[in-house]
Scaffold this motif. Structure first.
Motif, mmCIF file in Angstrom:
data_model
loop_
_atom_site.group_PDB
_atom_site.id
_atom_site.type_symbol
_atom_site.label_atom_id
_atom_site.label_comp_id
_atom_site.label_asym_id
_atom_site.label_seq_id
_atom_site.Cartn_x
_atom_site.Cartn_y
_atom_site.Cartn_z
ATOM 1 N N VAL A 34 -12.243 9.712 -47.604
ATOM 2 C CA VAL A 34 -10.369 10.899 -45.647
ATOM 3 C C VAL A 34 -10.832 9.843 -45.173
ATOM 4 O O VAL A 34 -9.966 9.752 -44.433
ATOM 5 N N SER A 35 -11.624 8.839 -44.694
ATOM 6 C CA SER A 35 -11.360 8.323 -43.118
ATOM 7 C C SER A 35 -10.170 7.237 -43.678
ATOM 8 O O SER A 35 -10.194 6.732 -42.565
ATOM 9 N N LEU A 36 -10.125 7.094 -45.072
ATOM 10 C CA LEU A 36 -9.235 5.600 -45.458
ATOM 11 C C LEU A 36 -7.695 6.076 -44.800
ATOM 12 O O LEU A 36 -6.503 5.662 -44.640
ATOM 13 N N PHE A 37 -7.735 7.883 -44.167
ATOM 14 C CA PHE A 37 -6.074 8.577 -44.313
ATOM 15 C C PHE A 37 -5.753 8.938 -42.637
ATOM 16 O O PHE A 37 -6.840 9.224 -41.893
ATOM 17 N N ALA A 38 -4.804 8.717 -42.161
ATOM 18 C CA ALA A 38 -4.576 8.715 -40.657
ATOM 19 C C ALA A 38 -4.544 10.422 -40.835
ATOM 20 O O ALA A 38 -5.063 11.164 -41.481
ATOM 21 N N PRO A 53 -2.102 22.394 -54.811
ATOM 22 C CA PRO A 53 -1.322 22.727 -54.410
ATOM 23 C C PRO A 53 -0.356 21.524 -54.329
ATOM 24 O O PRO A 53 -0.709 20.252 -55.200
ATOM 25 N N ALA A 54 1.181 22.153 -54.248
ATOM 26 C CA ALA A 54 1.817 20.460 -54.105
ATOM 27 C C ALA A 54 1.984 19.363 -52.795
ATOM 28 O O ALA A 54 2.630 18.690 -53.341
ATOM 29 N N ARG A 55 1.287 19.880 -51.867
ATOM 30 C CA ARG A 55 0.642 19.541 -50.711
ATOM 31 C C ARG A 55 0.192 19.385 -49.728
ATOM 32 O O ARG A 55 0.001 20.923 -49.640
ATOM 33 N N VAL A 56 -1.313 18.164 -48.995
ATOM 34 C CA VAL A 56 -2.031 18.950 -48.867
ATOM 35 C C VAL A 56 -1.994 17.467 -47.471
ATOM 36 O O VAL A 56 -1.782 17.065 -47.856
ATOM 37 N N THR A 57 -2.039 18.412 -46.228
ATOM 38 C CA THR A 57 -2.082 18.190 -45.060
ATOM 39 C C THR A 57 -2.967 17.638 -43.671
ATOM 40 O O THR A 57 -3.546 18.998 -43.794
ATOM 41 N N GLY A 58 -3.875 16.717 -43.314
ATOM 42 C CA GLY A 58 -4.323 16.560 -42.342
ATOM 43 C C GLY A 58 -5.504 16.631 -43.284
ATOM 44 O O GLY A 58 -5.626 16.701 -44.458
ATOM 45 N N LEU A 62 -7.621 17.429 -46.291
ATOM 46 C CA LEU A 62 -7.840 16.474 -47.680
ATOM 47 C C LEU A 62 -8.819 16.373 -48.306
ATOM 48 O O LEU A 62 -9.381 16.362 -49.690
ATOM 49 N N LEU A 63 -10.222 16.849 -46.989
ATOM 50 C CA LEU A 63 -11.984 16.412 -47.836
ATOM 51 C C LEU A 63 -11.603 17.539 -48.548
ATOM 52 O O LEU A 63 -12.878 17.715 -49.383
ATOM 53 N N ALA A 64 -11.358 19.172 -48.553
ATOM 54 C CA ALA A 64 -11.289 20.487 -48.474
ATOM 55 C C ALA A 64 -11.547 20.290 -50.199
ATOM 56 O O ALA A 64 -11.256 20.603 -51.065
ATOM 57 N N HIS A 65 -9.751 19.980 -49.984
ATOM 58 C CA HIS A 65 -8.914 19.312 -51.947
ATOM 59 C C HIS A 65 -9.519 18.559 -52.260
ATOM 60 O O HIS A 65 -9.906 18.951 -53.969
ATOM 61 N N SER A 147 -4.173 27.709 -75.722
ATOM 62 C CA SER A 147 -3.002 27.691 -74.463
ATOM 63 C C SER A 147 -2.345 28.631 -74.363
ATOM 64 O O SER A 147 -2.425 29.780 -74.719
ATOM 65 N N GLY A 148 -1.868 28.354 -72.850
ATOM 66 C CA GLY A 148 -0.895 29.138 -72.524
ATOM 67 C C GLY A 148 -0.050 29.223 -71.196
ATOM 68 O O GLY A 148 -0.529 27.876 -70.461
ATOM 69 N N PRO A 149 0.186 29.894 -70.446
ATOM 70 C CA PRO A 149 0.614 29.824 -68.893
ATOM 71 C C PRO A 149 0.059 29.808 -67.999
ATOM 72 O O PRO A 149 0.354 28.938 -67.142
ATOM 73 N N SER A 150 -1.337 30.490 -68.719
ATOM 74 C CA SER A 150 -1.849 30.947 -67.227
ATOM 75 C C SER A 150 -2.878 29.491 -67.532
ATOM 76 O O SER A 150 -3.424 29.374 -66.186
ATOM 77 N N LEU A 151 -3.044 28.536 -67.961
ATOM 78 C CA LEU A 151 -3.904 27.645 -67.303
ATOM 79 C C LEU A 151 -3.352 26.979 -66.293
ATOM 80 O O LEU A 151 -2.102 26.558 -66.735
ATOM 81 N N GLY A 152 -4.907 25.925 -65.800
ATOM 82 C CA GLY A 152 -4.179 25.443 -64.286
ATOM 83 C C GLY A 152 -5.898 24.636 -64.227
ATOM 84 O O GLY A 152 -6.186 25.024 -65.095
ATOM 85 N N VAL A 153 -5.599 24.099 -63.242
ATOM 86 C CA VAL A 153 -6.480 22.735 -63.046
ATOM 87 C C VAL A 153 -6.942 23.470 -61.325
ATOM 88 O O VAL A 153 -6.098 24.088 -60.319
ATOM 89 N N THR A 154 -8.235 23.139 -61.080
ATOM 90 C CA THR A 154 -8.872 22.709 -60.075
ATOM 91 C C THR A 154 -10.064 22.259 -59.909
ATOM 92 O O THR A 154 -11.057 22.280 -60.213
ATOM 93 N N PHE A 155 -9.776 21.370 -58.712
ATOM 94 C CA PHE A 155 -11.129 20.770 -58.238
ATOM 95 C C PHE A 155 -11.250 20.883 -56.615
ATOM 96 O O PHE A 155 -11.632 19.994 -56.220
ATOM 97 N N GLY A 156 -10.409 21.500 -55.691
ATOM 98 C CA GLY A 156 -10.817 21.219 -54.822
ATOM 99 C C GLY A 156 -11.926 22.348 -54.254
ATOM 100 O O GLY A 156 -12.122 23.334 -54.871
ATOM 101 N N GLY A 157 -12.184 22.608 -52.616
ATOM 102 C CA GLY A 157 -12.791 23.444 -52.179
ATOM 103 C C GLY A 157 -12.678 24.602 -52.026
ATOM 104 O O GLY A 157 -11.949 25.415 -52.442
#
Length: 157
Positions: A34-38, A53-58, A62-65, A147-157
């Motif tokens: 995360v220190s690589l990011f502004a 999420p489609a967008r993560v800011t700050g 970012l660290l939580a994500h 398989s189905g439309p409810s399948l997703g991905v999570t790897f954030g905090g």
């Protein structure tokens, strides 16, 4: 120093930031990553699946994500290619991920393209991350789940 030398140095620093991003992500070193990011940097996923999420800011977001990424994937990034741009602060990187989803043991291998903007200090200000969410969903879905439309991905905090 000539203008061409400045451009070359700026481009090399920006590309180094992206290479470090990949190295630290693969190593699971998210605090250093995360220190690589502004401080107000943006990470965008144009093809984000359910659960991402489609967008993560700050930096805090970012660290939580990314906090659980090392627990989710054991991955290396290989075949990194930089495509030169007119703007030396803009990096276009093409690479492959090779590894496994830790929870299922399934392979996690795909091609990625990243469009990354950096500032004068080579900190990442905007990271546009193009990866195939179907590959991640497949890797993270246990074999016995239909398989189905409810399948997703999570790897954030």
């Amino acid at each position: 120093m000539s203008s061409n030398e400045d451009v070359t140095k700026h481009r090399a620093a920006a590309q180094h930031a992206v290479a470090e991003h990949l190295r630290l992500t693969a190593a699971g070193r998210t605090e250093e990553w995360v220190s690589l990011f502004a401080p107000d940097a943006v990470l965008e996923f144009p093809f984000a699946p359910a659960g991402v999420p489609a967008r993560v800011t700050g930096r805090d977001a970012l660290l939580a994500h990314m906090s659980n990424f090392p627990k989710t994937f054991d991955v290396q990034f290989v075949d990194l290619v930089f495509h030169d741009t007119v703007d030396p602060s803009l990096v276009i990187a093409e690479f492959r991920s090779m590894g496994t989803a830790r929870t299922t043991g399934k392979p996690y291998e795909q091609k990625c393209i990243s469009v990354v903007r950096t500032d004068a200090d080579a900190r990442i200000t905007h990271y546009l991350d193009y990866w195939n969410p179907l590959v991640a969903i497949e890797a993270l879905t246990p074999t016995n789940v239909a398989s189905g439309p409810s399948l997703g991905v999570t790897f954030g905090g």
